[in-house]
Design an enzyme around this catalytic site. Structure first.
Site, PDB file in Angstrom:
ATOM      1  N   PRO A   2       0.807  -1.200   0.000  1.00  0.00           N
ATOM      2  CA  PRO A   2       0.000   0.000   0.000  1.00  0.00           C
ATOM      3  C   PRO A   2       0.847   1.260   0.000  1.00  0.00           C
ATOM      4  O   PRO A   2       1.819   1.376   0.734  1.00  0.00           O
ATOM      5  CB  PRO A   2      -0.766  -0.094   1.316  1.00  0.00           C
ATOM      6  CG  PRO A   2      -0.091  -1.161   2.100  1.00  0.00           C
ATOM      7  CD  PRO A   2       1.048  -1.674   1.333  1.00  0.00           C
ATOM      8  N   GLU A   3       0.427   2.193  -0.791  1.00  0.00           N
ATOM      9  CA  GLU A   3       0.978   3.537  -0.726  1.00  0.00           C
ATOM     10  C   GLU A   3      -0.054   4.392  -0.008  1.00  0.00           C
ATOM     11  O   GLU A   3      -1.031   3.864   0.535  1.00  0.00           O
ATOM     12  CB  GLU A   3       1.280   4.042  -2.146  1.00  0.00           C
ATOM     13  CG  GLU A   3       2.229   3.091  -2.895  1.00  0.00           C
ATOM     14  CD  GLU A   3       2.667   3.576  -4.257  1.00  0.00           C
ATOM     15  OE1 GLU A   3       2.807   4.797  -4.435  1.00  0.00           O
ATOM     16  OE2 GLU A   3       2.855   2.746  -5.149  1.00  0.00           O
TER      17      GLU A   3
END
Length: 311
Positions: A2-3
């Site tokens: 995840p960013e």
DNA sequence: ACCCCGACCTGAGGGC
DNA sequence: TGCCCTCAGGTCGGGG
């Protein structure tokens, strides 16, 4: 995995089920994540009420009522999923169904503290490492690669902890501007793409959104950071904000396994301009998208739309 | 002070 | 089918 957009989406998904509610049960099945979770952590958290759920960079934070703050990071493959507590009326069929089907449960590292047969929810999956239970839901932290982090830190010294002390500005706030970006790039000849993934320059931008933002800004990812002009930095900062904002609105990007907390998939990946599109035609000019490794990560760009950097 | 690169992990997918 | 290799959304720390 995840960013920033995926972490933000996850945060919004778990918030209604954790915030302001007592933790009736905390189960840590796998203490060995990125760092080992101390043995007394579950006990310290149990019966605490979590408040002020928030995001900083790619961390999710929540204050406990005992002077500690929970710090959570999803690493590459981490995921939080919410299983709302069934209402008493609707649960009898579910409970009966579950008691016979206990086949898919993997051997947990430490013995579970609770007999699975008593759980009202589906069996725990492989890599379900941590389970937080409130009166409203069970929140499960699943992380195949175990690069994730789960730590309880004293709230008073939180911001001076090494995890948080050296973080750069949040890209979606006024602390991040073309000017601050330009300044942060001055002392480095590294490729701009590498610097965008440097958490001291700006937080939350990972491998996908670095490539996507640079495409939108018309900047070649290999451009040496200290040759970026003030005007280019303004443009880039604007496109970073826009890209991240759009990705949040789309529920993040689902590549292999990202899901929102309620199990829904993000759909921003359908709007990728360059990421993962090597050899495919640029959507703006049809030139084949190129790729190369920068900062140990695959990087994508359009050689026409993103003009060559100065040598 | 920078910068480079391996390390930390598991799983999916491709080639043979 | 199976093995072996590469690759994957993120950091961190050691060494040049």
């Amino acid at each position: 995995m995840p960013e920033l957009p995926e972490v933000e989406t996850t945060l919004q998904g778990i918030k209604p089920y954790l915030e302001g509610l007592p933790l009736t049960q905390v189960l840590i099945r796998t203490p060995k994540l990125r760092t080992e979770i101390p043995a007394d952590t579950a006990q310290k958290l149990t019966s605490q009420t979590l408040t002020n759920l928030r995001r900083r960079a790619k961390f999710i934070l929540a204050d406990a009522s005992n002077g500690h703050t929970l710090l959570l990071h999803l690493g590459m493959s981490g995921r939080l999923s919410v299983l709302p507590t069934a209402t008493p009326q609707s649960s009898p069929g579910v409970a009966a169904e579950r008691s016979e089907g206990g086949t898919a449960t993997p051997p947990p590292h430490p013995a579970p503290l609770t007999p699975l047969a008593l759980h009202p929810n589906p069996p725990l999956a492989k890599h379900d490492h941590i389970i937080l239970t409130t009166p409203k839901a069970e929140v499960r932290f699943n992380d195949a690669r175990r690069f994730g982090l789960f730590a309880l830190l004293p709230t008073a010294t939180l911001n001076s902890h090494p995890y948080l002390a050296n973080l750069g500005p949040e890209p979606l706030t006024n602390a991040f501007t073309g000017q601050t970006l330009h300044t942060a790039l001055q002392n480095s000849g590294q490729p701009i793409k590498v610097k965008l993934m440097d958490n001291t320059v700006v937080v939350g931008v990972g491998n996908i959104y670095a490539s996507e933002s640079l495409f939108r800004a018309g900047l070649h990812p290999a451009t040496p950071a200290n040759t970026i002009t003030r005007t280019q930095a303004e443009t880039l900062a604007r496109h970073i904000k826009a890209t991240l904002t759009e990705a949040i609105a789309a529920g993040g990007s689902t590549l292999r396994d990202f899901q929102q907390a309620d199990g829904q998939l993000g759909y921003f990946q359908h709007t990728f301009s360059v990421y993962g599109r090597k050899g495919q035609p640029c959507l703006a000019c049809t030139t084949p998208i190129q790729s190369a490794v920068m900062g140990q990560r695959n990087t994508f760009w359009c050689p026409t739309c993103q003009s060559e950097h100065r040598q």
